[in-house]
Design a protein around this motif. Sequence first.
Motif, PDB file in Angstrom:
ATOM      1  N   ALA A  36      -0.022  -2.930   4.023  1.00  0.00           N
ATOM      2  CA  ALA A  36      -0.577  -3.141   5.301  1.00  0.00           C
ATOM      3  C   ALA A  36      -0.181  -2.342   6.328  1.00  0.00           C
ATOM      4  O   ALA A  36      -1.003  -1.907   7.077  1.00  0.00           O
ATOM      5  CB  ALA A  36      -0.271  -4.627   5.540  1.00  0.00           C
ATOM      6  N   ASP A  37       1.026  -1.883   6.440  1.00  0.00           N
ATOM      7  CA  ASP A  37       1.794  -1.016   7.435  1.00  0.00           C
ATOM      8  C   ASP A  37       1.050   0.254   7.444  1.00  0.00           C
ATOM      9  O   ASP A  37       0.616   0.938   8.295  1.00  0.00           O
ATOM     10  CB  ASP A  37       3.251  -0.996   7.363  1.00  0.00           C
ATOM     11  CG  ASP A  37       3.768  -2.059   8.078  1.00  0.00           C
ATOM     12  OD1 ASP A  37       3.160  -2.829   8.513  1.00  0.00           O
ATOM     13  OD2 ASP A  37       5.007  -2.163   7.669  1.00  0.00           O
ATOM     14  N   VAL A  38       0.969   0.773   5.783  1.00  0.00           N
ATOM     15  CA  VAL A  38       0.369   2.086   5.924  1.00  0.00           C
ATOM     16  C   VAL A  38      -1.153   2.432   5.710  1.00  0.00           C
ATOM     17  O   VAL A  38      -1.610   3.625   5.633  1.00  0.00           O
ATOM     18  CB  VAL A  38       1.184   2.975   4.614  1.00  0.00           C
ATOM     19  CG1 VAL A  38       2.579   2.749   4.805  1.00  0.00           C
ATOM     20  CG2 VAL A  38       0.868   2.297   3.296  1.00  0.00           C
ATOM     21  N   CYS A  39      -1.731   1.025   5.917  1.00  0.00           N
ATOM     22  CA  CYS A  39      -3.371   1.219   5.807  1.00  0.00           C
ATOM     23  C   CYS A  39      -3.771   1.876   7.059  1.00  0.00           C
ATOM     24  O   CYS A  39      -3.671   1.483   8.338  1.00  0.00           O
ATOM     25  CB  CYS A  39      -3.924  -0.077   5.496  1.00  0.00           C
ATOM     26  SG  CYS A  39      -5.794   0.098   5.986  1.00  0.00           S
ATOM     27  N   PRO A  40      -4.426   3.217   7.168  1.00  0.00           N
ATOM     28  CA  PRO A  40      -5.090   3.833   8.171  1.00  0.00           C
ATOM     29  C   PRO A  40      -5.690   3.054   8.994  1.00  0.00           C
ATOM     30  O   PRO A  40      -5.948   3.232  10.058  1.00  0.00           O
ATOM     31  CB  PRO A  40      -5.405   5.298   7.738  1.00  0.00           C
ATOM     32  CG  PRO A  40      -4.820   5.435   6.521  1.00  0.00           C
ATOM     33  CD  PRO A  40      -4.609   4.003   5.839  1.00  0.00           C
ATOM     34  N   ALA A  41      -6.779   2.420   8.385  1.00  0.00           N
ATOM     35  CA  ALA A  41      -7.621   1.421   8.854  1.00  0.00           C
ATOM     36  C   ALA A  41      -7.081   0.078   9.327  1.00  0.00           C
ATOM     37  O   ALA A  41      -7.947  -0.622   9.774  1.00  0.00           O
ATOM     38  CB  ALA A  41      -8.856   1.483   7.772  1.00  0.00           C
ATOM     39  N   GLN A  42      -5.883  -0.206   9.257  1.00  0.00           N
ATOM     40  CA  GLN A  42      -5.498  -1.657   9.349  1.00  0.00           C
ATOM     41  C   GLN A  42      -6.206  -2.530   8.944  1.00  0.00           C
ATOM     42  O   GLN A  42      -6.379  -3.388   9.712  1.00  0.00           O
ATOM     43  CB  GLN A  42      -5.097  -1.622  10.946  1.00  0.00           C
ATOM     44  CG  GLN A  42      -3.953  -0.453  11.455  1.00  0.00           C
ATOM     45  CD  GLN A  42      -2.612  -0.961  10.854  1.00  0.00           C
ATOM     46  OE1 GLN A  42      -1.980  -2.087  11.230  1.00  0.00           O
ATOM     47  NE2 GLN A  42      -1.987  -0.196   9.729  1.00  0.00           N
ATOM     48  N   ALA A  43      -6.832  -2.427   7.818  1.00  0.00           N
ATOM     49  CA  ALA A  43      -7.658  -3.276   7.285  1.00  0.00           C
ATOM     50  C   ALA A  43      -7.147  -4.317   6.295  1.00  0.00           C
ATOM     51  O   ALA A  43      -7.678  -5.350   5.888  1.00  0.00           O
ATOM     52  CB  ALA A  43      -8.830  -2.769   6.151  1.00  0.00           C
ATOM     53  N   ILE A  44      -5.805  -4.542   6.190  1.00  0.00           N
ATOM     54  CA  ILE A  44      -5.447  -5.467   5.236  1.00  0.00           C
ATOM     55  C   ILE A  44      -4.673  -6.575   6.098  1.00  0.00           C
ATOM     56  O   ILE A  44      -3.679  -6.593   7.078  1.00  0.00           O
ATOM     57  CB  ILE A  44      -4.202  -4.707   4.293  1.00  0.00           C
ATOM     58  CG1 ILE A  44      -4.747  -3.615   3.501  1.00  0.00           C
ATOM     59  CG2 ILE A  44      -3.375  -5.791   3.525  1.00  0.00           C
ATOM     60  CD1 ILE A  44      -3.761  -2.804   2.750  1.00  0.00           C
ATOM     61  N   PHE A  45      -4.946  -7.912   5.708  1.00  0.00           N
ATOM     62  CA  PHE A  45      -4.533  -9.075   6.188  1.00  0.00           C
ATOM     63  C   PHE A  45      -3.502  -9.754   5.346  1.00  0.00           C
ATOM     64  O   PHE A  45      -4.010 -10.300   4.200  1.00  0.00           O
ATOM     65  CB  PHE A  45      -5.468 -10.080   6.821  1.00  0.00           C
ATOM     66  CG  PHE A  45      -6.143  -9.083   7.972  1.00  0.00           C
ATOM     67  CD1 PHE A  45      -6.245  -9.685   9.303  1.00  0.00           C
ATOM     68  CD2 PHE A  45      -7.298  -8.255   7.533  1.00  0.00           C
ATOM     69  CE1 PHE A  45      -7.033  -9.119  10.437  1.00  0.00           C
ATOM     70  CE2 PHE A  45      -7.881  -7.645   8.594  1.00  0.00           C
ATOM     71  CZ  PHE A  45      -7.853  -8.004  10.040  1.00  0.00           C
TER      72      PHE A  45
END
Lengths: 410, 62
Positions: B50-59
């Motif tokens: 979740a931290d490294v997702c460039p789109a901040q798409a993970i909840f």
Amino acid sequence: MRPQVVVVGASLAGLRAAEQLRAQGYAGDLTIVGAEKHKPYNRPPLSKEALSGHGPDVTVEALSASLAFRPKSSIADVRWQLGSPAVSSDLAEGLLSLANGQVLAFDALVVATGLRPRRLLGDTPTRGRHVVRTVDDAVSLRAALVPAVRAVVVGGGFIGCEVASTLTSLGARVTVVEPLPVPMLRGVGAELGAALRAHHEHTGLQVITGQGVSRLIGATEDAEQVAAVVLDDGTELAADLVIESIGSHPNTEWLQGNGLDLTDGVLCDNQLRVEGRAEIVAAGDIARFPNPRFDDIARRVEHWNMPGETAKRAAVTLADHLSGHATTTDPFTPLPAFWSDQFGLRLQSFGSPGLADTAVVEHGALDDLDGGLVMAYLRKDRLVGAVLVNVPASEYRRYRDAVAPLPLAV
Amino acid sequence: MKVRVDMTMCEDHGQCAIAAPDVFRMNDESKLEYDPNPDDSLLAEVEEAADVCPAQAIFIED
Ligand SMILES: Cc1cc2nc3c(=O)[nH]c(=O)nc-3n(C[C@H](O)[C@H](O)[C@H](O)COP(=O)(O)OP(=O)(O)OC[C@H]3O[C@@H](n4cnc5c(N)ncnc54)[C@H](O)[C@@H]3O)c2cc1C
Ligand code: SF4
């Protein structure tokens, strides 16, 4: 008294440092000081979909809200001091002064103030000149994008090329001016830089290389409004907008006078400890540290994955110091990773292509980037970087694992 | 734990699949597939993703 940790810089590195301090068990007070009035938000979209995906009347509030990071619940109690930058510090006394006159006392400090864009010389003309680093910058650029506007992007690095791509997609007529022989030379090398240039020119972008901008000219009827840029050879390019993307300058002024090495960021050891100080660490774009994965030279890395990686290690170092534990001596060896979206291409970089002496095409062809290309970057025959263009993400891990592998064969 | 990826935000960067290969993978069409109910023992991995997702798409919803 509860220990006080102050984090200076309220962006990705500062946010992650605070979260990681909590994850390391630090339970004392945490204050995050930020020059901008916004809570941390994601910057990469500012040159990409945040410009193209909003209309000209998008507000700063709406854009910063849509790009905001979601802080972890572990830092729900952090004190946010936003909208007033740190202006000076006395590290020996543990004091930090803000522009609004406040003075904060700290036991430990995290330096995470990042970069600001370098500007072209000359204070005039003042209007029509843009940079892209903050949401405020992006909103002001978006508002200026009227159809068929003539834009000159000065500096053909990643951000310059991305902005050129986004502006082109919004109907602007764009010219990129790059002093080096090819765009993105440092990031992708001469061969791929030339191939990207050819690809972008094919879609209608004008690229001028080997020349800088010597000055800007104001309009005859309004000297404050930019009307043209003048290149080193005297050529004049008409411009309604000038985007200055000529590199960045580390925000270190507030640390001056403390005897630190502030040449190009803040010099740190391999554990992100600011040289000579046990209670001060740095993270993100501002941290200059050696990475033994490559060599022992301290460098800054302006990639999105680095704030997270450096913040994590900096937090371990600081938490160990605050709790009196022996500090980790495991070498910190992050693999830089970078992506870029431009003119329909997705670039993904692993490692440090800029350190290479040789670049070879591993897969695909330089004249068909849309079809997928892998470029391998070698330093003395060791693979130190890979740049993938339009390669499926399912292939990323394979290439990532091949770049500068650990442990080091010494 | 429950994991949700906002597919309107996901840009197929594949960084989650590198950080947490037990939970996220890029399929042959390079689209993201993931396990919405991973074991709690994978929390650290999923948080990293979740931290490294460039789109901040993970909840992460626990
Ligand atoms: C337009 C743009 C596009 C990008 N695209 C990509 C991309 O596609 N891929 C990629 O890998 N990377 C990209 N990056 C790089 C990435 O965004 C940065 O590496 C990352 O933002 C660095 O985070 P940071 O927290 O270290 O620094 P910053 O994000 O620069 O944050 C520093 C913060 O400190 C604040 N500050 C400065 N001085 C003071 C002071 N004296 N007191 C208090 N606060 C202060 C600043 O206002 C700022 O909010 C892009 C960057 C930009 C600007
Ligand atoms: S890292 Fe984020 S954007 Fe990339 S595939 Fe995973 S969820 Fe999607």
